[in-house]
Design an enzyme around this catalytic site. Structure first.
Site, short mmCIF file in Angstrom:
data_model
loop_
_atom_site.label_atom_id
_atom_site.label_comp_id
_atom_site.label_asym_id
_atom_site.label_seq_id
_atom_site.Cartn_x
_atom_site.Cartn_y
_atom_site.Cartn_z
N LYS A 196 59.34 18.24 39.30
CA LYS A 196 59.87 19.41 38.60
C LYS A 196 61.35 19.53 38.92
CE LYS A 196 59.43 24.40 38.08
NZ LYS A 196 58.63 25.59 38.36
N LYS A 249 58.39 17.68 34.53
CA LYS A 249 58.88 18.88 33.85
C LYS A 249 60.39 19.01 34.06
CE LYS A 249 58.55 23.81 34.16
NZ LYS A 249 58.26 24.89 35.03
C1 PBG Z 1 57.60 28.94 37.88
C2 PBG Z 1 57.73 28.21 36.59
C3 PBG Z 1 58.86 28.04 35.76
C4 PBG Z 1 58.41 27.37 34.61
C5 PBG Z 1 57.06 27.12 34.79
N1 PBG Z 1 56.67 27.62 36.02
C6 PBG Z 1 60.24 28.53 35.90
C7 PBG Z 1 61.10 28.09 36.98
O1 PBG Z 1 60.78 27.22 37.80
O2 PBG Z 1 62.18 28.68 37.06
C8 PBG Z 1 59.24 27.03 33.41
C9 PBG Z 1 58.49 26.84 32.13
C10 PBG Z 1 59.34 26.86 30.90
O3 PBG Z 1 60.58 26.90 30.94
O4 PBG Z 1 58.73 26.83 29.81
N2 PBG Z 1 58.21 28.39 38.97
#
Ligand code: PBG
Length: 323
Positions: A196, A249
């Site tokens: 991520k 992601k």
């Molecule tokens: C929580 C999380 C996030 C997303 C999914 N889980 C945001 C982040 O890490 O700031 C992003 C999903 C999206 O942008 O569609 N940590």
């Protein structure tokens, strides 16, 4: 391989039937997971301004939305919660009657066949908006693990089918796997947000989940967009710790990472086509600059072609309509 004029690649592109027969990648309803946002209150669905067609639902409105997904044949949803109030330790994240716990129970009561995946993180629940416990202005790894474990167990008790940790703390997959197993949840799979990235493409989500960090950024725990080998190390660790599905992601700016994860590990790979990826297509389409359907299907097909087995996408319902 023979060359021109013996081999003419255009022969197999001449008509749709030939194209259908040689098509290598097919996007299907079976690939899709639809993310939904849930808030406290009654009888409200508030559209998220930077994510047209996506809503923050109260639990009573979330249930019919979940029913619609099941009717469309979409295999699952991933849920994100907005708490009633936020505090330094993100208490509602692991409250037995927290917003997500209520939402999971309500969906499993009425739409038992829809797979309910829960995002496990603290950023929506903490007043500072970071994904872990803060001490000395830094996100503390190991104290955060305890809270993520508590959160995961409350999700499991509420009936979640799959647990999806998105916090990017080190060691959280192992800690959560151990706790699930010790509590009789050996059969709940973990979908790990393994690679991520600290991405600017999460902007619209932070409006939807009300989770923007109040100071600094997430670069001390989410990955540097410049790194791919590190993603492979992250994935290897999560597999060792017991992850069942490995997520990359965002998706479109990281197709190379999706491809490398699939090629090197042969594990089920999920890709998250995130809020910013969705918002860009929606905005350009609203301006009449691009064809939404064709661009979205092309983008999602490319994610599958790169190696994703499943895609978390805000386009999921539209895709079912389109294909
Ligand atoms: C929580 C999380 C996030 C997303 C999914 N889980 C945001 C982040 O890490 O700031 C992003 C999903 C999206 O942008 O569609 N940590």
């Amino acid at each position: 391989m023979s060359t021109f004029p013996i081999y003419r690649p255009r022969r197999l592109r001449a008509n749709e039937n030939l194209r259908r027969l040689v098509r290598e990648t097919e996007l299907s309803v079976n690939d899709l997971i639809y993310p939904m946002f849930v808030v406290h209150g009654n009888d409200t669905a508030t559209e998220i301004s930077a994510m047209p067609g996506c809503y923050q639902y109260t639990v009573d409105r979330l249930v019919p939305a979940a029913k619609e997904l099941a009717t469309l044949g979409i295999p699952g949803t991933i849920l994100f919660g907005v708490p009633a109030s936020k505090d330094p330790l993100g208490t509602e994240a692991y409250a037995e009657d927290g917003i997500i716990q209520q939402a999971v129970r309500a969906i499993k009561d009425t739409v038992p066949d829809l797979l309910v995946i829960t995002d496990v993180c603290l950023c929506e629940y903490t007043d500072h908006g970071h994904c872990g416990v803060i001490e000395a202005n830094e996100v503390q790894n190991d104290p955060t693990l305890e809270l993520l474990v508590k959160e995961s167990l409350t999700h499991a008790r509420a009936g979640a089918d799959v647990i999806a940790p998105s916090d990017m703390m080190d060691g959280r997959i192992g800690a959560i796997r151990d706790a699930l197993d010790e509590n009789g949840y050996q059969n709940i799979p973990i979908m790990a947000y393994a690679a991520k990235y600290a991405s600017a493409f999460y902007g619209p989500f932070r409006e939807a989940a009300e989770s923007a960090p109040q100071f600094g950024d997430r670069r001390s725990y989410q990955m540097d967009p410049a790194n791919a080998e590190e993603a492979l190390r992250e994935v290897a660790l999560d597999i060792q710790e017991g992850a069942d599905i490995l997520m990359v992601k965002p998706a479109l700016p990281y197709l190379d990472v999706i491809h490398r994860v699939k090629t090197e590990f042969q594990v089920p790979v999920a890709a998250y086509n995130v809020s910013g990826e969705y918002a860009m297509i929606k905005a350009a389409a609203q301006n009449g600059w691009i064809d939404e359907k064709r661009v979205a299907l092309e983008a999602l097909t490319s994610i599958k072609r790169a190696g994703a087995d499943m895609i978390l996408t805000y386009f999921a319902k539209s895709v079912v309509e389109w294909i």
